[in-house]
Design an enzyme around this catalytic site. Structure first.
Site, PDB file in Angstrom:
ATOM      1  N   ASP A 157      36.855  39.581  42.974  1.00 38.58           N
ATOM      2  CA  ASP A 157      36.917  41.038  43.058  1.00 38.58           C
ATOM      3  C   ASP A 157      36.277  41.546  44.341  1.00 38.58           C
ATOM      4  O   ASP A 157      35.162  41.163  44.686  1.00 38.58           O
ATOM      5  CB  ASP A 157      36.215  41.660  41.855  1.00 38.58           C
ATOM      6  CG  ASP A 157      36.912  41.313  40.542  1.00 38.58           C
ATOM      7  OD1 ASP A 157      38.146  41.421  40.485  1.00 38.58           O
ATOM      8  OD2 ASP A 157      36.219  40.908  39.587  1.00 38.58           O
ATOM      9  N   ASP A 173      31.055  39.251  48.549  1.00 39.55           N
ATOM     10  CA  ASP A 173      30.719  40.622  48.898  1.00 39.55           C
ATOM     11  C   ASP A 173      29.463  41.142  48.204  1.00 39.55           C
ATOM     12  O   ASP A 173      28.868  42.113  48.667  1.00 39.55           O
ATOM     13  CB  ASP A 173      31.887  41.554  48.530  1.00 39.55           C
ATOM     14  CG  ASP A 173      32.074  41.672  47.026  1.00 39.55           C
ATOM     15  OD1 ASP A 173      31.780  42.742  46.473  1.00 39.55           O
ATOM     16  OD2 ASP A 173      32.489  40.692  46.396  1.00 39.55           O
ATOM     17  N   ASP A 191      32.988  36.152  38.613  1.00 43.53           N
ATOM     18  CA  ASP A 191      32.494  36.650  37.341  1.00 43.53           C
ATOM     19  C   ASP A 191      33.543  37.513  36.638  1.00 43.53           C
ATOM     20  O   ASP A 191      33.206  38.326  35.784  1.00 43.53           O
ATOM     21  CB  ASP A 191      31.206  37.460  37.563  1.00 43.53           C
ATOM     22  CG  ASP A 191      30.324  37.473  36.342  1.00 43.53           C
ATOM     23  OD1 ASP A 191      30.641  36.763  35.371  1.00 43.53           O
ATOM     24  OD2 ASP A 191      29.317  38.208  36.341  1.00 43.53           O
ATOM     25  N   ASP A 232      34.646  34.380  46.091  1.00 44.42           N
ATOM     26  CA  ASP A 232      34.548  35.373  45.038  1.00 44.42           C
ATOM     27  C   ASP A 232      35.944  35.988  44.893  1.00 44.42           C
ATOM     28  O   ASP A 232      36.814  35.779  45.744  1.00 44.42           O
ATOM     29  CB  ASP A 232      33.507  36.427  45.439  1.00 44.42           C
ATOM     30  CG  ASP A 232      33.448  37.581  44.473  1.00 44.42           C
ATOM     31  OD1 ASP A 232      33.357  37.338  43.256  1.00 44.42           O
ATOM     32  OD2 ASP A 232      33.525  38.736  44.936  1.00 44.42           O
ATOM     33  N   ASP A 244      38.040  44.102  36.334  1.00 40.51           N
ATOM     34  CA  ASP A 244      37.507  44.663  35.090  1.00 40.51           C
ATOM     35  C   ASP A 244      37.698  46.172  35.044  1.00 40.51           C
ATOM     36  O   ASP A 244      38.134  46.726  34.036  1.00 40.51           O
ATOM     37  CB  ASP A 244      36.017  44.330  34.946  1.00 40.51           C
ATOM     38  CG  ASP A 244      35.776  42.868  34.599  1.00 40.51           C
ATOM     39  OD1 ASP A 244      36.632  42.281  33.914  1.00 40.51           O
ATOM     40  OD2 ASP A 244      34.740  42.324  35.010  1.00 40.51           O
TER      41      ASP A 244
END
Length: 317
Positions: free
Chosen positions: A13, A180, A99, A11, A22
């Site tokens: 972030d 996370d 994402d 992942d 974001d």
């Protein structure tokens, strides 16, 4: 491609970087739009929301250069970079499964000169148009049939499905997934104990909570980490073994270094093993999520402390 390669999938972030890209962009470029972003949680699908807000950001005169400069200021902790380089040096394939979006991730990686470490990036497509307006679209677009994953995946991206495609593409020696948040749970269920796969879950966030709520779905060994130094030590353990890592650290700075190091054996949640009914003296079973207290180097904002990026990703459910 060598059949002995390891596959590392991350992942982005609050996993590779200690921030949410974001949030970071709007927090630093428009306080007004940052508030709208938070107020829109649960009302608009997250990727679609970013597309709308980026249009408003452009209308306010924020340029491509402003966005790229802001992204380049997101911290990337040196110990994580060292760990990534170690993985690459040992012939591993590294993928990002996120994402966020391609522009955010690629800009940050290039700012730290580590974009060449990654074999691929799987995330929402993004690009600047001729006027400098950044556009973001869903990875799993509205033109496709819903992926219908029953686990907490978002409509624009089932991470488990994408990870499975990577796993099926090659006879990997070992697969390691690091994340996370809640949408990292689905890929965690795709790993294999027989192959010696690992889930590297950040302490105190919702991936840990999901694993403890449904431990029967996660067959691979789970290792909990809290900061970049933990990630580096786990990486050394994977390639050099616990004994060799401890010996090397001890020879460098004596007992002080050895005592400050968290090895793989002390970070494994022994409750994740179906063959173990209780933890051994060398294992530390993670505390309940609501008791985990972050270190001074991992203090999240009031929003992010709920679930890092996944607090906002309630809009994607």
């Amino acid at each position: 491609m060598s059949p002995s390669k390891r596959l590392f999938v991350f992942d982005f972030d609050w996993t590779l970087i200690d921030a949410d890209s974001d949030y970071f962009v709007f927090e630093h470029l428009s306080a007004e739009l940052s508030k709208i972003q938070l107020d829109s949680i649960g009302k608009v699908q997250w990727t679609d929301l970013q597309q709308r807000l980026l249009g408003k950001l452009f209308d306010r005169g924020v340029s491509r250069e402003d966005i790229e400069r802001t992204l380049a200021n997101i911290p990337f902790v040196p110990e994580r970079i060292e760990a990534l380089k170690l993985m690459k040096e040992h012939g591993s394939d590294l993928y990002i499964l996120s994402d966020a979006n391609t522009v955010y991730i690629e800009t940050i990686l290039k700012a730290y000169n580590i974009d060449n470490l990654f074999t691929g990036i799987l995330t929402n497509p993004a690009s600047f148009d001729s006027k400098g307006r950044l556009n973001v679209t869903r990875y799993h677009g509205l033109d496709k049939e819903p992926h219908k994953c029953p686990l907490p995946c978002e409509p624009n991206l089932c991470k488990g499905l994408e990870l499975q495609k990577l796993i099926d593409s090659h006879p990997w020696e070992q697969v390691i997934y690091m994340g996370d948040a809640s949408n990292d749970f689905c890929p965690s269920t795709r790993l294999s104990r027989e192959r010696g796969d690992l889930v590297l879950a950040r302490r105190g966030l919702s991936l840990e909570q999901r694993i403890k709520e449904r431990p029967e779905l996660v067959r691979a060994e789970t290792v909990y980490w809290q900061d970049a130094q933990d990630v580096l030590e786990v990486t050394k353990d994977i390639f050099f073994g616990r004994d060799r890592t401890a010996a090397a650290l001890g020879s460098l700075s004596g007992s002080t270094a050895a005592s400050s190091t968290t090895s793989l054996s002390t970070m494994v949640d022994s409750s994740s093993s179906s063959s173990s009914s209780s933890s051994s003296s060398s294992s530390i079973v993670a505390s309940p999520v609501d008791e985990v207290k972050p270190s001074s180097t991992q203090v999240l904002s009031a929003v992010e402390s709920f679930d890092s990026k996944m607090f906002a990703q309630a809009v994607k459910a």
